[in-house]
Design a protein around this motif. Structure first.
Motif, mmCIF file in Angstrom:
data_model
loop_
_atom_site.group_PDB
_atom_site.id
_atom_site.type_symbol
_atom_site.label_atom_id
_atom_site.label_comp_id
_atom_site.label_asym_id
_atom_site.label_seq_id
_atom_site.Cartn_x
_atom_site.Cartn_y
_atom_site.Cartn_z
ATOM 1 N N ILE A 66 0.833 -1.198 0.000
ATOM 2 C CA ILE A 66 0.000 0.000 0.000
ATOM 3 C C ILE A 66 0.875 1.259 0.000
ATOM 4 O O ILE A 66 0.545 2.274 -0.631
ATOM 5 N N LEU A 67 2.018 1.176 0.682
ATOM 6 C CA LEU A 67 2.980 2.280 0.657
ATOM 7 C C LEU A 67 3.520 2.492 -0.757
ATOM 8 O O LEU A 67 3.688 3.636 -1.205
ATOM 9 N N VAL A 68 3.749 1.395 -1.489
ATOM 10 C CA VAL A 68 4.216 1.487 -2.887
ATOM 11 C C VAL A 68 3.170 2.200 -3.737
ATOM 12 O O VAL A 68 3.505 2.987 -4.634
ATOM 13 N N PHE A 69 1.892 1.925 -3.468
ATOM 14 C CA PHE A 69 0.793 2.633 -4.150
ATOM 15 C C PHE A 69 0.953 4.147 -3.955
ATOM 16 O O PHE A 69 0.878 4.920 -4.914
ATOM 17 N N GLY A 70 1.191 4.559 -2.702
ATOM 18 C CA GLY A 70 1.361 5.979 -2.413
ATOM 19 C C GLY A 70 2.592 6.574 -3.061
ATOM 20 O O GLY A 70 2.558 7.687 -3.591
ATOM 21 N N ILE A 71 3.676 5.810 -3.064
ATOM 22 C CA ILE A 71 4.912 6.293 -3.703
ATOM 23 C C ILE A 71 4.701 6.479 -5.202
ATOM 24 O O ILE A 71 5.159 7.464 -5.785
ATOM 25 N N GLY A 72 3.970 5.534 -5.827
ATOM 26 C CA GLY A 72 3.662 5.666 -7.254
ATOM 27 C C GLY A 72 2.930 6.959 -7.549
ATOM 28 O O GLY A 72 3.244 7.666 -8.516
ATOM 29 N N SER A 73 1.953 7.290 -6.691
ATOM 30 C CA SER A 73 1.208 8.541 -6.874
ATOM 31 C C SER A 73 2.129 9.749 -6.794
ATOM 32 O O SER A 73 2.082 10.650 -7.644
ATOM 33 N N LEU A 74 2.976 9.767 -5.781
ATOM 34 C CA LEU A 74 3.818 10.936 -5.560
ATOM 35 C C LEU A 74 4.917 11.078 -6.605
ATOM 36 O O LEU A 74 5.371 12.186 -6.884
ATOM 37 N N VAL A 75 5.338 9.961 -7.217
ATOM 38 C CA VAL A 75 6.353 10.029 -8.275
ATOM 39 C C VAL A 75 5.753 10.556 -9.577
ATOM 40 O O VAL A 75 6.331 11.427 -10.239
ATOM 41 N N LEU A 76 4.569 10.056 -9.938
ATOM 42 C CA LEU A 76 4.001 10.415 -11.244
ATOM 43 C C LEU A 76 3.249 11.735 -11.246
ATOM 44 O O LEU A 76 3.054 12.332 -12.316
ATOM 45 N N MET A 77 2.832 12.223 -10.073
ATOM 46 C CA MET A 77 2.102 13.502 -10.032
ATOM 47 C C MET A 77 2.908 14.668 -10.607
ATOM 48 O O MET A 77 2.423 15.379 -11.500
ATOM 49 N N PRO A 78 4.142 14.908 -10.142
ATOM 50 C CA PRO A 78 4.896 16.034 -10.721
ATOM 51 C C PRO A 78 5.262 15.811 -12.178
ATOM 52 O O PRO A 78 5.364 16.771 -12.945
ATOM 53 N N ILE A 79 5.463 14.544 -12.577
ATOM 54 C CA ILE A 79 5.745 14.259 -13.991
ATOM 55 C C ILE A 79 4.540 14.631 -14.849
ATOM 56 O O ILE A 79 4.675 15.260 -15.904
ATOM 57 N N ALA A 80 3.341 14.276 -14.361
ATOM 58 C CA ALA A 80 2.117 14.652 -15.079
ATOM 59 C C ALA A 80 1.992 16.164 -15.171
ATOM 60 O O ALA A 80 1.609 16.710 -16.215
ATOM 61 N N GLY A 81 2.338 16.866 -14.081
ATOM 62 C CA GLY A 81 2.281 18.323 -14.095
ATOM 63 C C GLY A 81 3.175 18.930 -15.156
ATOM 64 O O GLY A 81 2.794 19.885 -15.840
ATOM 65 N N GLY A 82 4.359 18.355 -15.332
ATOM 66 C CA GLY A 82 5.271 18.841 -16.365
ATOM 67 C C GLY A 82 4.716 18.654 -17.763
ATOM 68 O O GLY A 82 4.813 19.542 -18.624
ATOM 69 N N PHE A 83 4.114 17.489 -18.012
ATOM 70 C CA PHE A 83 3.523 17.234 -19.332
ATOM 71 C C PHE A 83 2.316 18.126 -19.588
ATOM 72 O O PHE A 83 2.083 18.555 -20.724
ATOM 73 N N ILE A 84 1.530 18.418 -18.534
ATOM 74 C CA ILE A 84 0.383 19.317 -18.695
ATOM 75 C C ILE A 84 0.863 20.699 -19.107
ATOM 76 O O ILE A 84 0.268 21.359 -19.968
#
Length: 397
Positions: free
Chosen positions: A61-79
């Motif tokens: 479940i912690l890995v789930f949270g880490i996945g969110s926090l890693v991809l969120m700023p990457i998504a922001g850059g692409f947006i």
């Protein structure tokens, strides 16, 4: 063409008509919430299939949270480079079958990869759909963010409530297939209506980097201190009612239920309130209401009074995060994707990781003190509330 589309959308608003772009982004929030809600009833089966204990499950479940926090700023850059429409479409397509993929994975190591991807694309889509909601707010010249988050809550409720029933009647794999089909149908309905936004040419050419100005980080702090209490009620409210206030098993579940119900209701009403009173005043009243509610819950001598406190806290917290996200997406001189990625990263990190720290502290202090003291975070929100002026949509001329 873009100017003509904007004029048509504004005319639709003046005539009392719901623009298709608003319907589309609401469906995206519903879909994202549905996937998240559908995961919750799968957890016991997931644990049993892999033959793991609570500690390993906790790490996954912690890995789930880490996945969110890693991809969120990457998504922001692409947006910032491509616009929210393209990013939300890609992330939604990838997210749709991930629960099915997770169901088919055979062991802990592949499950860890699946959890990272599921958390990552739930988070990445979250940033993109919030950015698209900001653009729809601008085109409509009115607030819609709170109702969008209400649709997310509704999707989560549908996913969690139906998941157990479907798995009991038809099995785990059919449930995962139905979740995937539901997502594809909802996405298919929303697809042609999603607002097409284009980044400014100067923004598109900029190198992707974290913002150096303090404003997005201050708004992120508002999101963080709004979501830590939400995660605390979610993870520890029932245990507090059961262990410290003597509630029955059935009654202990009503704490978060009352919190969620008032939150969903107030999120549907929140846009009208913010349009009338503005982001700053709405945030301040919501924060004070949440503060009173949590202090009441923490000091309550019995479970029913604590449940009333949690319900009051839900009324307050309901519109604090939507206002913070709207402000993050409307900051002057900053692409919406960048501001939102900072706010979502900080906010969700608090919701994902702070409850673990709170649980550790509560072992030594008890939850009554925790729920009485957590509202101190709201004092910081009040001190920063003047920045919510950026949440008020000004539109484009």
């Amino acid at each position: 063409m873009a100017q003509q589309s904007t004029i048509q959308q504004q005319a639709a608003v003046r005539s009392g008509y719901m623009p298709k772009t608003r319907l589309a982004v609401s469906l995206l929030f519903l879909m994202n919430g549905f996937v998240t809600g559908s995961w919750a009833p799968k957890i016991p089966e997931f644990k049993e299939k892999l033959g793991i204990g609570e500690s390993v499950l906790g790490l996954l479940i912690l890995v789930f949270g880490i996945g969110s926090l890693v991809l969120m700023p990457i998504a922001g850059g692409f947006i910032a480079r491509l616009g929210s429409q393209k990013v939300v479409k890609v992330t939604a397509i990838i997210l749709s079958p991930l629960l099915l993929l997770l169901t088919l994975l055979p062991n802990v190591w592949t499950a860890a990869i699946g959890m990272f991807l599921l958390g990552g694309f739930v988070g990445a889509m979250d940033v993109a759909m919030n950015a698209n909601a900001v653009e729809v707010e601008k085109s409509m010249r009115r607030a819609i963010m709170s109702s969008c988050h209400a649709y997310w809550s509704l999707g989560g409720l549908i996913g969690s409530a139906s998941g157990g029933v479907i798995m009991a009647q038809f099995g785990v794999l059919p449930h995962a297939i139905l979740v995937t089909l539901f997502c594809l149908v909802v996405l298919g309905l929303a697809w042609p209506m999603i607002l097409h936004d284009r980044p400014h040419p100067d923004v598109a050419r900029q190198k992707l980097r974290l913002p150096k100005t303090p404003l997005p980080w201050l708004i992120g702090l508002v999101a963080l201190f709004s979501m830590v209490p939400e995660g605390s009620v979610l993870d520890w409210g029932a245990l507090y009612l059961r262990n410290e206030l003597g509630a029955s098993v059935a009654l202990s579940g009503f704490g978060f239920a009352a919190f969620s119900a008032t939150m969903a209701i107030m999120r549907f009403a929140g846009d009208h309130v913010r349009d009338r009173f503005g982001g700053v005043k709405t945030l301040r009243v919501c924060t004070l209401t949440a503060l009173v509610g949590l202090v009441l819950a923490g000091l309550a001598p019995n479970a029913p009074l604590a449940i009333i406190g949690f319900a009051l806290a839900g009324v307050g917290i309901s519109n604090m995060v939507p206002i913070a996200f709207s402000a993050a997406g409307n900051m002057p001189g900053l692409a919406p994707g960048i501001g939102l990625s900072v706010a979502t990263f900080m906010g969700y990190s608090g919701m994902l990781f702070a409850p673990s720290l709170i649980g550790f502290i509560a072992e030594h202090t008890g939850f009554s003190i925790i729920f009485t003291c957590i509202p101190a975070l709201f004092i910081v929100v009040l001190l920063l509330s003047h920045h919510a002026v950026h949440a008020d949509p000004k539109g484009h001329d």
